[in-house]
Design a protein around this motif. Structure first.
Motif, PDB file in Angstrom:
ATOM      1  N   SER A  23      66.878  55.725  10.165  1.00  0.00           N
ATOM      2  CA  SER A  23      67.872  55.211  10.180  1.00  0.00           C
ATOM      3  C   SER A  23      69.066  55.409  10.872  1.00  0.00           C
ATOM      4  O   SER A  23      68.780  55.573  12.539  1.00  0.00           O
ATOM      5  CB  SER A  23      68.962  57.046   9.464  1.00  0.00           C
ATOM      6  N   THR A  46      79.135  58.987  -1.889  1.00  0.00           N
ATOM      7  CA  THR A  46      78.865  59.108  -1.106  1.00  0.00           C
ATOM      8  C   THR A  46      77.916  59.547   0.188  1.00  0.00           C
ATOM      9  O   THR A  46      77.196  59.948   0.030  1.00  0.00           O
ATOM     10  CB  THR A  46      77.406  57.720  -1.464  1.00  0.00           C
ATOM     11  N   ASP A  79      66.258  52.992   7.202  1.00  0.00           N
ATOM     12  CA  ASP A  79      67.123  53.364   5.968  1.00  0.00           C
ATOM     13  C   ASP A  79      68.933  53.131   6.621  1.00  0.00           C
ATOM     14  O   ASP A  79      69.318  53.523   7.845  1.00  0.00           O
ATOM     15  CB  ASP A  79      67.035  54.663   5.006  1.00  0.00           C
ATOM     16  N   SER A  99      73.437  41.618   5.824  1.00  0.00           N
ATOM     17  CA  SER A  99      72.923  42.612   5.951  1.00  0.00           C
ATOM     18  C   SER A  99      71.194  42.072   5.798  1.00  0.00           C
ATOM     19  O   SER A  99      70.208  42.456   6.225  1.00  0.00           O
ATOM     20  CB  SER A  99      72.700  43.082   4.578  1.00  0.00           C
ATOM     21  N   GLU A 109      66.392  49.195   4.739  1.00  0.00           N
ATOM     22  CA  GLU A 109      66.830  49.275   3.478  1.00  0.00           C
ATOM     23  C   GLU A 109      68.165  49.878   3.856  1.00  0.00           C
ATOM     24  O   GLU A 109      68.383  50.669   4.008  1.00  0.00           O
ATOM     25  CB  GLU A 109      66.082  50.555   2.536  1.00  0.00           C
ATOM     26  N   GLN A 165      75.403  62.619   0.164  1.00  0.00           N
ATOM     27  CA  GLN A 165      74.292  62.314   1.013  1.00  0.00           C
ATOM     28  C   GLN A 165      74.236  61.366   1.523  1.00  0.00           C
ATOM     29  O   GLN A 165      72.626  61.856   2.036  1.00  0.00           O
ATOM     30  CB  GLN A 165      74.487  61.659  -0.642  1.00  0.00           C
ATOM     31  N   ASP A 166      75.110  60.571   1.778  1.00  0.00           N
ATOM     32  CA  ASP A 166      74.839  59.784   3.312  1.00  0.00           C
ATOM     33  C   ASP A 166      74.382  60.851   4.168  1.00  0.00           C
ATOM     34  O   ASP A 166      72.887  60.221   5.157  1.00  0.00           O
ATOM     35  CB  ASP A 166      75.643  58.635   3.230  1.00  0.00           C
ATOM     36  N   HIS A 169      72.334  50.809   2.282  1.00  0.00           N
ATOM     37  CA  HIS A 169      72.845  52.013   1.424  1.00  0.00           C
ATOM     38  C   HIS A 169      74.272  51.630   2.210  1.00  0.00           C
ATOM     39  O   HIS A 169      74.799  51.973   2.882  1.00  0.00           O
ATOM     40  CB  HIS A 169      72.323  53.330   1.388  1.00  0.00           C
ATOM     41  N   ARG A 170      75.105  50.937   0.906  1.00  0.00           N
ATOM     42  CA  ARG A 170      76.684  50.960   0.566  1.00  0.00           C
ATOM     43  C   ARG A 170      77.107  51.568   0.511  1.00  0.00           C
ATOM     44  O   ARG A 170      77.211  51.696  -0.525  1.00  0.00           O
ATOM     45  CB  ARG A 170      76.851  49.403   0.060  1.00  0.00           C
ATOM     46  N   GLY A 171      77.897  52.894   1.135  1.00  0.00           N
ATOM     47  CA  GLY A 171      78.223  54.223   0.629  1.00  0.00           C
ATOM     48  C   GLY A 171      79.437  53.766   0.343  1.00  0.00           C
ATOM     49  O   GLY A 171      80.518  53.333   0.533  1.00  0.00           O
ATOM     50  N   PHE A 198      72.861  52.710   6.577  1.00  0.00           N
ATOM     51  CA  PHE A 198      74.435  53.619   6.055  1.00  0.00           C
ATOM     52  C   PHE A 198      75.225  52.233   6.416  1.00  0.00           C
ATOM     53  O   PHE A 198      75.743  52.826   7.521  1.00  0.00           O
ATOM     54  CB  PHE A 198      73.803  54.835   6.549  1.00  0.00           C
TER      55      PHE A 198
END
Length: 239
Positions: free
Chosen positions: A11, A91, A60, A72, A83, A94-95, A85-87, A62
C-alpha cells in the motif's frame, strides 16, 4: 485475520497536502516541487529499479478526493498494478486498517501515515521518502523497530528480498540459469519436454519461472517441478 500471509500486500499513502496548495487546492511550485508528487514518483521509480518484482503485485494507493484523475491515470499508466482509493472521513478507519495490514507500506510525511505505520507488523517494511521532514513522523518507529527505511537505502533492498523469501520461499534458480523442461503432461506441454531454455525471472506472484526458449517468441511460465538445471542429475523442487 488481521493480515493474510498467503499473499503480498503493498500500500501507498499519497497525502494531498503534499501535492497541492493548502489554501486553493491547486498545485503550487513550493509544494509540488519540494514535497509534492515528484517525491512519490521518485520513490516509485527508485523502488521499481531496485525491486521490479514488487510491481507485479497489486499496489493500493490511499489518497484524498481532490487527488485528480489526471494524476492517478498518469501514475497508473506507468505502474499498471496500482488501484486508487480516495478516502473520506467515513473510510478513515478502514483505510488505516488496510494500510496497517500491508507487508510493504510506502508512506507520506504525515501523521496519518505515521499512525498506519504503528499498526503494521514488525516484519513489514515501511518506506520513507528522502525529504528530512519524514524523520520527524517516523522517529518513534525507529526507536522500537528496525523496519523503517529511506528510499534508496541499501538495507531497504535487503529487507524487501528477505520479505519475499519469507513469504514465498527462496527461488531455486536465478536469472540466466540454463534449464531443461520436464514432466509436463498436457498435449501442448509434452511437446516442450526436453527443450532447453534460460530463466528470465521468478514470478513470485504466481509461483512460476518465466523461461525463454529459443524456438518460442514468448516466455513460458513453468512450475519449479517441471524444470531441471542443465548439468544437474535431478529436478529441484521449490519449497
Amino acid at each position: 485475520p488481521w493480515r493474510d500471509n498467503s499473499q503480498l500486500r503493498i500500500s501507498m499513502h499519497i497525502r494531498r497536502g503534499d501535492t497541492a496548495n493548502k489554501a486553493t487546492g491547486e498545485a503550487s511550485e513550493r509544494w509540488a516541487h519540494k514535497y509534492g508528487l515528484p517525491i512519490y514518483e521518485e520513490m516509485l521509480d527508485t523502488l521499481h529499479n531496485a525491486m521490479p518484482e514488487l510491481f507485479h503485485f497489486r499496489i493500493d494507493v490511499f489518497t484524498e478526493p481532490n487527488f485528480s484523475y489526471a494524476e492517478s491515470n498518469s501514475l497508473k499508466t506507468r505502474f499498471p498494478t496500482m488501484e486508487f482509493h480516495r478516502g473520506t472521513p467515513k473510510t478513515m478507519l478502514q483505510d488505516l486498517r488496510l494500510m496497517g495490514t500491508s507487508d510493504v507500506f510506502i508512506s507520506s510525511a504525515s501523521y496519518f501515515s505515521a499512525f498506519a505505520g504503528y499498526l503494521t507488523q514488525t516484519d513489514s517494511v515501511i518506506v520513507m521518502g528522502t525529504p528530512a521532514c519524514y524523520q520527524g513522523y517516523f522517529a518513534e518507529h525507529s526507536k522500537f523497530c528496525d523496519n523503517v527505511f529511506t528510499i534508496g537505502e541499501p538495507k531497504l533492498v535487503a529487507a524487501l528480498q528477505e520479505l519475499l523469501f519469507r513469504k514465498f520461499g527462496k527461488p531455486a534458480y536465478k536469472a540466466g540459469d540454463k534449464v531443461c523442461i520436464c514432466g509436463l503432461t498436457s498435449d501442448a506441454g509434452q511437446s516442450l519436454n526436453g527443450q532447453e531454455g534460460v530463466i528470465v525471472r521468478y514470478a513470485f506472484e504466481v509461483a512460476r519461472y518465466e523461461v525463454s526458449l529459443a524456438a518460442q517468441a514468448n516466455t513460458k511460465a513453468l512450475k519449479p517441478d517441471n524444470l531441471q538445471l542443465v548439468g544437474s542429475a535431478e529436478s529441484t523442487v521449490q519449497s
